[in-house]
Design an enzyme around this catalytic site. Structure first.
Site, PDB file in Angstrom:
ATOM      1  N   CYS A 112      38.981  36.192  49.645  1.00  0.00           N
ATOM      2  CA  CYS A 112      38.704  37.020  48.432  1.00  0.00           C
ATOM      3  C   CYS A 112      37.339  36.874  47.805  1.00  0.00           C
ATOM      4  CB  CYS A 112      39.542  36.600  47.302  1.00  0.00           C
ATOM      5  SG  CYS A 112      41.313  36.810  47.763  1.00  0.00           S
ATOM      6  N   HIS A 254      36.805  39.066  40.542  1.00  0.00           N
ATOM      7  CA  HIS A 254      37.885  38.973  41.689  1.00  0.00           C
ATOM      8  C   HIS A 254      39.369  39.309  40.810  1.00  0.00           C
ATOM      9  CE1 HIS A 254      40.746  38.661  44.630  1.00  0.00           C
ATOM     10  NE2 HIS A 254      41.322  37.402  44.307  1.00  0.00           N
ATOM     11  N   ASN A 284      46.432  42.076  43.372  1.00  0.00           N
ATOM     12  CA  ASN A 284      45.355  41.514  44.082  1.00  0.00           C
ATOM     13  C   ASN A 284      45.003  42.109  45.458  1.00  0.00           C
ATOM     14  OD1 ASN A 284      43.795  39.384  45.507  1.00  0.00           O
ATOM     15  ND2 ASN A 284      44.421  37.679  44.531  1.00  0.00           N
TER      16      ASN A 284
END
Length: 333
Positions: A112, A254, A284
């Protein structure tokens, strides 16, 4: 003086299929309220069977190039943890399909955090004179590595791709990236992991277990490290740039979890309404989350020319990274 890498285009692509919390609740032990209260997520986009990461990356890359008013780039960097194949890298296929055959192309694997790492790598290409224009893509088909029965992961992640175009420019102009802060802590490698498929598993005598091909995540540890590492990294780049926290107009972190986004803003002392968030609508999306959030903010009028913007990410590895920019005009020039 070395050229600066200047953001001049942004684009994203989400697969058309939308999976709501209610749909997930129909096949596992969860509810819309349970998911929203713990993650802030209401829905996510999921790629159709047969769709690969490169398919999403090409769509997002084409939109970013169009936003920049260009159809060429000297290099393509793809950040992903779900490449089309273990070998070769996904980036050369993306470059070829975009008509960029011959461009330098490689993948970045920092989970990520991958997009921020890819921005740093692309900035290095520009400053070294290797490339004048770089397409940077974050793309994931996370649904291919999720156990559909595991509510700790399958309710969180979605599929998608986002991209930006960087061009060589001056360090004091809007869109110039930097400074960067990158870091890692490999002692936490098992906090976010796919156990099977690599040389560690393949080189052992033991066969892969039935769930080893799926991502596992230690949620509480990830939450703690994510806030701690992104906050420290953010403060580092702010100090290096000589910016105060109060100078920030937007924080684009993020999009891991709405509680993480909120806690990061609180720890930094940034009002929550300055923290860009689209996680409720897309979940996500891993390495794609920051560029997808940027493109979404542009479309919704959430980023204004001259805004001082912090980008910060945390992911498996463990890894983290941050950078800064003043938001540029995106007029296709």
């Amino acid at each position: 003086m070395s050229a600066a890498a200047v953001l001049c285009g942004v684009g994203s692509y989400l697969p058309p299929r939308v999976v709501t919390n209610d749909e997930l609740a129909g096949r596992m032990d969860t509810t819309d309220e349970w998911i929203r209260s713990r993650t802030g997520i209401g829905r996510r986009h999921v790629a159709d069977p047969g769709t690969a990461t490169s398919d999403l990356a090409v769509e997002a890359g084409a939109r970013a190039l169009k936003s920049a008013g260009r159809d060429s780039a000297d290099a393509v960097v793809v950040a992903t943890m779900t490449p089309d194949h273990p070998c070769p890298a996904t980036a050369p296929a993306v470059a070829s399909r975009l008509g960029l055959t011959g461009a330098a192309a490689f993948d970045v694997g920092a989970v990520c955090s991958g997009f921020v790492y890819a921005l740093a790598a692309a900035t290095g290409l520009v400053s070294a004179g290797v490339a004048r224009r770089v397409l940077v893509v974050g793309a994931e088909v996370n649904s291919t590595v999720l156990d559909p029965a595991d509510r700790s992961t399958s309710v969180i992640f979605g599929d998608g791709a986002g991209a930006v175009v960087l061009r060589a420019g001056e360090p004091d102009e809007p869109g110039a990236l930097g400074p960067f802060d990158l870091g890692s802590d490999g002692t936490g490698a098992d906090h976010i992991m796919i156990a099977a498929g690599g040389s560690r598993q393949r080189g052992s005598d033991a066969p892969a277990g039935p769930g080893d091909a799926y991502m596992t995540m230690r949620g509480q540890e990830v939450f703690r490290h994510a806030v701690l590492r992104m906050a420290a990294s953010s403060r580092s780049v702010l100090a290096e740039a000589g910016w105060d926290v109060a100078d920030l107009d937007r924080v684009v972190s993020h999009q891991a979890n709405q509680r993480i986004i909120n806690q990061l803003a609180d720890d930094l002392g940034v009002p929550r309404d300055r923290a860009v968030s689209n996680i409720e609508r897309v979940g996500n999306t891993g390495a794609a989350s920051i560029p997808v959030a940027l493109a979404d903010a542009v479309d919704r009028g959430g980023l204004d020319e001259g805004d001082r913007v912090l980008l910060t990410a945390f992911g498996g590895g463990l890894s983290w990274g941050s950078t800064l920019l003043r938001w540029p005009p995106l007029d296709g020039s």
